[in-house]
Design a protein around this motif. Structure first.
Motif, mmCIF file in Angstrom:
data_model
loop_
_atom_site.group_PDB
_atom_site.id
_atom_site.type_symbol
_atom_site.label_atom_id
_atom_site.label_comp_id
_atom_site.label_asym_id
_atom_site.label_seq_id
_atom_site.Cartn_x
_atom_site.Cartn_y
_atom_site.Cartn_z
ATOM 1 N N SER A 5 0.832 -1.199 0.000
ATOM 2 C CA SER A 5 0.000 0.000 0.000
ATOM 3 C C SER A 5 0.866 1.249 0.000
ATOM 4 O O SER A 5 1.984 1.249 0.524
ATOM 5 C CB SER A 5 -0.943 0.021 1.214
ATOM 6 N N VAL A 6 0.336 2.297 -0.616
ATOM 7 C CA VAL A 6 0.986 3.607 -0.669
ATOM 8 C C VAL A 6 -0.066 4.655 -0.329
ATOM 9 O O VAL A 6 -1.110 4.730 -0.977
ATOM 10 C CB VAL A 6 1.572 3.900 -2.063
ATOM 11 N N LYS A 7 0.196 5.454 0.693
ATOM 12 C CA LYS A 7 -0.741 6.478 1.141
ATOM 13 C C LYS A 7 -0.081 7.849 1.029
ATOM 14 O O LYS A 7 1.014 8.054 1.545
ATOM 15 C CB LYS A 7 -1.170 6.220 2.582
ATOM 16 N N ILE A 8 -0.741 8.760 0.337
ATOM 17 C CA ILE A 8 -0.255 10.127 0.129
ATOM 18 C C ILE A 8 -1.224 11.077 0.830
ATOM 19 O O ILE A 8 -2.414 11.111 0.506
ATOM 20 C CB ILE A 8 -0.210 10.478 -1.376
ATOM 21 N N TYR A 28 -0.332 29.284 6.236
ATOM 22 C CA TYR A 28 -0.149 27.846 6.345
ATOM 23 C C TYR A 28 0.912 27.387 5.347
ATOM 24 O O TYR A 28 0.941 27.840 4.199
ATOM 25 C CB TYR A 28 -1.455 27.087 6.067
ATOM 26 N N ALA A 29 1.778 26.506 5.802
ATOM 27 C CA ALA A 29 2.755 25.848 4.925
ATOM 28 C C ALA A 29 2.210 24.485 4.525
ATOM 29 O O ALA A 29 1.476 23.853 5.293
ATOM 30 C CB ALA A 29 4.085 25.694 5.654
ATOM 31 N N LEU A 30 2.568 24.044 3.337
ATOM 32 C CA LEU A 30 2.070 22.782 2.797
ATOM 33 C C LEU A 30 3.171 21.729 2.763
ATOM 34 O O LEU A 30 4.300 22.024 2.370
ATOM 35 C CB LEU A 30 1.535 22.990 1.374
ATOM 36 N N ARG A 31 2.849 20.524 3.159
ATOM 37 C CA ARG A 31 3.749 19.377 3.022
ATOM 38 C C ARG A 31 2.903 18.158 2.643
ATOM 39 O O ARG A 31 1.662 18.171 2.746
ATOM 40 C CB ARG A 31 4.509 19.079 4.316
ATOM 41 N N THR A 32 3.586 17.128 2.201
ATOM 42 C CA THR A 32 2.935 15.853 1.910
ATOM 43 C C THR A 32 3.619 14.758 2.713
ATOM 44 O O THR A 32 4.852 14.682 2.730
ATOM 45 C CB THR A 32 3.024 15.510 0.416
ATOM 46 N N ILE A 33 2.825 13.931 3.369
ATOM 47 C CA ILE A 33 3.332 12.796 4.128
ATOM 48 C C ILE A 33 3.099 11.524 3.321
ATOM 49 O O ILE A 33 1.990 11.281 2.826
ATOM 50 C CB ILE A 33 2.641 12.689 5.501
ATOM 51 N N ILE A 34 4.145 10.732 3.177
ATOM 52 C CA ILE A 34 4.094 9.472 2.427
ATOM 53 C C ILE A 34 4.214 8.320 3.407
ATOM 54 O O ILE A 34 5.121 8.289 4.233
ATOM 55 C CB ILE A 34 5.235 9.411 1.398
#
Length: 424
Positions: A5-8, A28-34
């Motif tokens: 599984s891969v969750k973004i 607000y700052a934006l990031r993505t957690i993998i």
């Protein structure tokens, strides 16, 4: 072992009104957690940019990762190249804020986002800290620097509360900011994000810091916002006060001319951001210190390659930072602990993070005497707090920001502001 599984998850976290050459940080700052999981139950974590163009690429890559062996990094590179070649991404950035917003870095950004997660999973599977997978640690503690910003007391947006750090627009206010940050974290060096006020005002701030913290290494970073003549003049005024002089001018040719005129050690994360520019820099004798960033240099192993190149060519090495959470901080620390050459304390925005807005179990990570100390847990040694992740994801959905745009935010304060560089 194969990926099951891969969750973004895109997230938004509160960001103070920090000023820079490109404008001002949005609320607000934006990031993505993998989050990866394998058929053996092992996980792998990553953190990267959260802007819409990066999310487009991340989502396009996910279907190609199904069933992959997480040790197949060459296979990951092929899939990344395929996605970048075939995916059309949105981009409404007013101008390139840093290499992290440069579309030319899409392959490196996409690959590094997943390479960290793949390596984390590999190390967990093997039962070793990630640094050991990278060749073993040459240091247990990675030093970081106090990262100072000029800033307003609050965001212009009416629904955003006063910022706990307060205003910093004068030498006295900036010294107070440094005192607080050093008291909390024990940092042994100071970096000032400049290119905001007039050069003479910023010179006065460096002089005030030198008076308050005698002997402490100081750096100034105008982000290419000074013309060559200005940079030469300021360099002469600050000669003897700076550990290094970071990106005062916008081009490699100007940086080379500046070094020739002043003899000062120059650092960059703007004019040397890949190996082609590295080669040009060695020929021009422009910058003497390279500030790496695994998010746009192509990951942790490519950062190790850069470190070896710096060692070969007699250049110094440290690390650049952008607004980030703990996964990025720990990934930085593991690769920094693995390279023999680490000439200077690394940058980090982490002290600006609201303590309640960390996504890892246990909350905000701590520095010890100005350094991040690596542990012995497998991989990155982190787990995701799913409640915190969901809360920050809902904040992302509600905030309305989809790509960082410091220039547009600055025009809320100054409608005629352009961000044209160099401005001084």
């Amino acid at each position: 072992m194969h990926l099951s599984s891969v969750k973004i998850t895109p997230i938004a976290f509160k960001d103070p009104p920090l000023l820079n050459a490109a404008g001002i940080h949005e609320p607000y700052a934006l990031r993505t957690i993998i989050e990866l999981e394998s058929d053996t139950g092992h996980i792998g974590l990553g953190e990267t940019y959260g802007d819409a163009p990066v999310l487009d690429l991340l989502h396009a890559l996910v279907p190609l990762l199904a069933g992959m062996n997480p040790f197949d990094l060459n296979g990951l590179r092929r899939r990344v190249q395929q996605v970048v070649d075939q995916t059309r991404v949105s981009d409404n950035t007013a101008f390139t804020l840093a290499p992290g917003t440069d579309p030319a870095k899409n392959v490196q950004k996409l690959y590094s986002a997943f390479e960290v997660a793949f390596l984390d999973m590999q190390a967990r599977y093997l039962g070793m800290p990630l640094v050991d997978l990278l060749g073993g640690r040459v240091r247990d503690a990675v030093p970081f620097s106090a990262y100072l910003f000029f800033k307003y007391a609050r965001h212009v947006d009416a629904d955003y509360p006063d910022d706990a750090w307060g205003e910093a627009l004068t030498p006295a206010q900036l010294v107070a900011q440094a005192e607080t940050m050093i008291a909390r974290h024990g940092f042994k060096s100071i970096k000032l994000k400049a290119g905001v006020l007039t050069p003479q005002e910023e010179v006065a701030c460096i002089q005030a810091l030198a008076d308050r913290f005698p002997g402490m290494p100081l750096r100034i970073d105008p982000n290419g916002n000074w013309a060559l003549d200005t940079a030469i003049d300021v360099g002469k005024q600050l000669d003897g006060l700076l550990e290094y002089y970071e990106d005062p001018c916008p081009t490699l040719a100007d940086m080379a001319a500046l070094h020739q005129a002043t003899g000062m050690p120059l650092a960059t994360n703007m004019v040397v951001t890949d190996l082609a520019q590295f080669r040009a820099n060695t020929m021009a004798q422009g910058c003497q210190i390279i500030l790496s960033d695994h998010h746009y240099w192509g990951g942790l192993r490519d950062t190790q390659l850069l470190a070896r190149m710096c060692e070969t060519f007699g250049l110094g090495l440290s690390m650049h930072s952008n607004s980030h959470l703990g996964i990025s901080l720990v990934a930085m620390a593991h690769v920094a602990a693995s390279v023999p050459l680490l000439s200077y304390a690394c940058d980090t925005h982490y002290p600006w993070l609201d303590p309640d807005e960390e996504v890892v179990v246990g909350g905000q990570l701590r520095f010890q005497d100005g350094a991040f100390v690596l542990g012995d847990a497998p991989g990155l040694g982190l787990e995701i707090d799913q409640d915190a992740l969901e809360r920050l994801h809902q904040q992302y959905l509600a905030c309305g920001i989809r790509s960082r745009n410091d220039a547009a935010q600055m025009r809320k304060y100054q409608p005629d502001w352009t961000g044209k560089a160099p401005r001084f």
